[in-house]
Enzyme design. Structure first.
Site, short mmCIF file in Angstrom:
data_model
loop_
_atom_site.label_atom_id
_atom_site.label_comp_id
_atom_site.label_asym_id
_atom_site.label_seq_id
_atom_site.Cartn_x
_atom_site.Cartn_y
_atom_site.Cartn_z
NE ARG A 77 3.06 -3.11 2.83
CZ ARG A 77 3.18 -5.22 2.78
NH1 ARG A 77 2.38 -5.70 1.20
NH2 ARG A 77 3.57 -5.74 2.98
CG HIS A 121 6.34 -9.68 1.02
ND1 HIS A 121 5.10 -8.92 1.02
CD2 HIS A 121 5.84 -11.02 0.75
CE1 HIS A 121 3.76 -8.91 0.81
NE2 HIS A 121 4.14 -10.09 0.29
CD GLU A 166 -0.04 -11.28 4.64
OE1 GLU A 166 0.63 -13.00 4.39
OE2 GLU A 166 -0.98 -11.45 4.36
CG ASN A 295 -1.21 -7.29 4.53
OD1 ASN A 295 -1.05 -6.09 4.33
ND2 ASN A 295 0.03 -7.82 4.38
CE1 TYR A 297 -5.42 -9.89 -1.30
CE2 TYR A 297 -4.12 -10.44 1.00
CZ TYR A 297 -4.09 -9.61 0.17
OH TYR A 297 -2.76 -8.90 -0.83
CD GLU A 376 0.12 -7.36 1.12
OE1 GLU A 376 -1.16 -8.13 0.93
OE2 GLU A 376 1.00 -7.93 1.77
C1 GBH Z 1 -0.62 -12.26 0.99
O1 GBH Z 1 -0.73 -12.50 1.37
C2 GBH Z 1 0.76 -11.96 0.69
O2 GBH Z 1 1.75 -10.92 1.47
C3 GBH Z 1 0.99 -11.33 -0.78
O3 GBH Z 1 2.22 -11.83 -1.10
C4 GBH Z 1 -0.15 -12.00 -1.76
O4 GBH Z 1 0.62 -11.91 -3.29
C5 GBH Z 1 -1.32 -11.75 -0.97
O5 GBH Z 1 -1.13 -11.93 0.00
C6 GBH Z 1 -2.15 -12.81 -2.11
O6 GBH Z 1 -2.86 -14.34 -1.43
O7 GBH Z 1 -6.52 -19.50 2.75
O8 GBH Z 1 -8.18 -20.02 2.77
O9 GBH Z 1 -7.70 -19.74 5.18
C7 GBH Z 1 -2.11 -13.39 2.12
C8 GBH Z 1 -1.97 -14.75 3.43
C9 GBH Z 1 -4.31 -14.70 2.60
C10 GBH Z 1 -3.33 -16.28 4.03
C11 GBH Z 1 -5.66 -15.37 3.55
C12 GBH Z 1 -4.55 -16.90 4.84
C13 GBH Z 1 -7.14 -16.85 4.13
C14 GBH Z 1 -7.77 -17.90 2.99
N1 GBH Z 1 -3.47 -15.19 3.38
N2 GBH Z 1 -5.60 -16.51 3.60
S1 GBH Z 1 -7.11 -19.64 3.89
#
Ligand code: GBH
Length: 482
Positions: A77, A121, A166, A295, A297, A376
């Site tokens: 991707r 992106h 996103e 995605n 995290y 992701e």
């Molecule tokens: C992604 O964004 C992107 O698509 C990618 O380009 C990037 O490198 C990757 O993740 C890593 O960052 O901010 O404390 O509320 C993820 C963006 C991550 C935004 C989690 C909201 C929540 C934690 N998101 N975030 S907080």
């Protein structure tokens, strides 16, 4: 102990994005993007880092595809830099820009890897931002033209398309909190951006199918927020629903159900009248999705704010800039964010694989016939090169293993998850954090630009090869590659 396995048709991949890895920002006829401008503005990125060189992928396509092949990836991707294709965001295609991605796609196919291309992106041509950016409707129309140009050139070889990555980040980090490019802090503009991103998605999806036929694989990738209520009390639960509405429903609603949630319109009525939504727009946005890209995290926690909001309220989603005066949480003035218990990654994000299970099961319930792909998932940790020359990154291996286990559990419970892309193939420009945060399973030495497999890459290769959740503890003893 039985090892979890994944079926033969489960797709294994890795992900990157153009501005984060390519570098070569002045080459091949590329025009400037909002991230060039933003990253060169003092104070916007950690250490003043820019994507000028990044991982130098532009000059190392063959080498990088070699790593992917060695990893056994089935899909890759990547994103296409709009300003390489249309340097000022409109008009005829720049042949050199198309040639770069054409070569990448050919190398991938030669290596047996399916190209999964994201059209946007975050690197908007600067000329379009100068004309109003995503806050104006024309940007959505230009985006559809760009989609058409790319589909005509690469559509015979790209396996799956993603329109946007996103849009929450593009709209709210770009136009409300201003921690991402273009760095604006205008809540009304952010809401207009939401709509024009949605519209851009719909118009681009139509353009792709117009060029490629109705069976073209078309997706959208969202960062759906998994937000917990601090207590079971109705006020806190309501605060959670408010966040769900502005962060998730505002995209899921129009794209998958053809309507904006009433709640969002009500909570933002003091900021905008939403007159940028024209008759017929929701129909245009509501295009069939082949799959939804997810995605994931971390999770968040909220409660109903009691009393006065302190200045610099610490609301997250400002992507770590926790004392930012401008919140990305437009229309959520009476929501208070609480710190999540650890463990945390180097981003300060909490690690909670159960959040992914919950999210996938919720999507299963709401959209039972919509296939899902994890586009992701991954983590930044403070990697070090050990004296033996290896990068032992057990925390990253553990993170990916635990989230793959979460995917497996969700699948067992009926979630239709078709694949998994680890973020990221290699260390890269982590937006406002520059090169300070490393998400790669392959290390990039930013002096020599040399690539070194971390233990997580060796381990991921075994996972892909065996289609099973190889125990994380084995990672450090896997034989090096190459
Ligand atoms: C992604 O964004 C992107 O698509 C990618 O380009 C990037 O490198 C990757 O993740 C890593 O960052 O901010 O404390 O509320 C993820 C963006 C991550 C935004 C989690 C909201 C929540 C934690 N998101 N975030 S907080």
């Amino acid at each position: 102990m039985t090892v979890r396995t994944f079926p033969a048709d489960f797709l294994w991949g890795a992900a990157t994005a153009s501005y984060q890895i390519e570098g070569a920002v002045h080459e091949g006829g590329r025009g400037p993007s909002i991230w060039d401008t933003f990253s060169r503005t003092p104070g916007k990125t950690l250490g003043g880092d820019t994507g000028d060189v990044a991982a130098d992928h532009y000059h190392r396509v063959a080498e990088d595809v070699g790593h992917m092949k060695e990893l056994g990836l089935e899909a890759y991707r990547f994103s296409i830099a709009w300003p390489r294709i249309q340097p000022t965001g409109s008009g005829p295609a720049n042949p050199e820009g198309l040639a770069f991605y054409s070569r990448l796609v050919d190398e991938l196919l030669a290596a047996g890897i399916r190209p999964v291309a994201t059209l946007y992106h975050w690197d908007l041509p600067q000329a379009l931002e100068d004309a109003g950016g995503w806050a104006v409707r024309e940007t959505a129309e230009r985006f559809a033209e760009y989609a058409r140009v790319v589909a005509e050139a690469l559509g015979d070889r790209v396996w799956m398309w993603t329109t946007l990555n996103e849009p929450w980040c593009s709209a709210f980090l770009g136009y409300a909190s201003g921690v991402h490019a273009p760095g604006r802090t205008d809540d009304a503009a952010a809401l207009a951006a939401v709509h024009h991103l949605n519209l851009g998605h719909g118009l681009a999806a139509r353009a792709l199918r117009d060029v490629l036929g109705d069976d073209a694989r078309v997706s959208l990738t969202l960062n759906l927020h998994v937000t917990r209520a601090a207590t079971d009390g109705p006020e806190d639960v309501d605060a959670k629903h408010q966040v769900d509405a502005i962060a998730n429903e505002v995209f899921l609603g129009p794209v998958l159900e053809g309507a904006y949630p009433e709640r969002v319109l009500a909570e933002t009525a003091h900021l905008t009248d939403w007159s940028f939504v024209r008759d017929g727009d929701l129909e245009l946005i509501h295009q069939p999705l082949t799959v939804l890209g997810v995605n994931y995290y971390s999770t968040g926690r909220v409660r109903r704010l009691q009393g006065e909001r302190p200045v610099g309220d610490g609301s997250p989603g400002a992507d770590g800039h926790r004392s930012s005066a401008h919140s990305p949480w437009v229309g959520c003035d009476r929501v208070e964010w609480l710190p999540q218990p650890g463990p945390h990654t180097a981003m300060g994000w909490n690690i909670e694989p159960q959040g992914l299970v919950d999210l996938l099961l919720e999507l299963r319930d709401r959209y039972p016939s919509l296939p899902l792909v994890i586009t992701e998932n991954g983590a930044a940790f403070e990697d070090e090169v050990s004296p033996d020359g290896r990068v032992h990154d057990p925390a990253r291996v553990r993170y990916v293993a635990d989230h793959l286990e979460a995917v497996g559990r969700a699948r067992d419970a009926g979630a239709d998850v078709r694949g998994y892309f680890v973020w990221s193939l290699m260390d890269n420009f982590e937006w406002a954090y520059g090169y300070d945060r490393r998400f790669g399973i392959i290390r990039v030495d930013y002096e020599t630009l040399e690539r070194t497999w971390k233990d997580s890459a060796l381990w991921y290769r075994e996972v892909v090869r065996t289609r099973s959740l190889v125990p994380a503890e084995q990672a450090a003893s896997l034989a090096p590659v190459g």
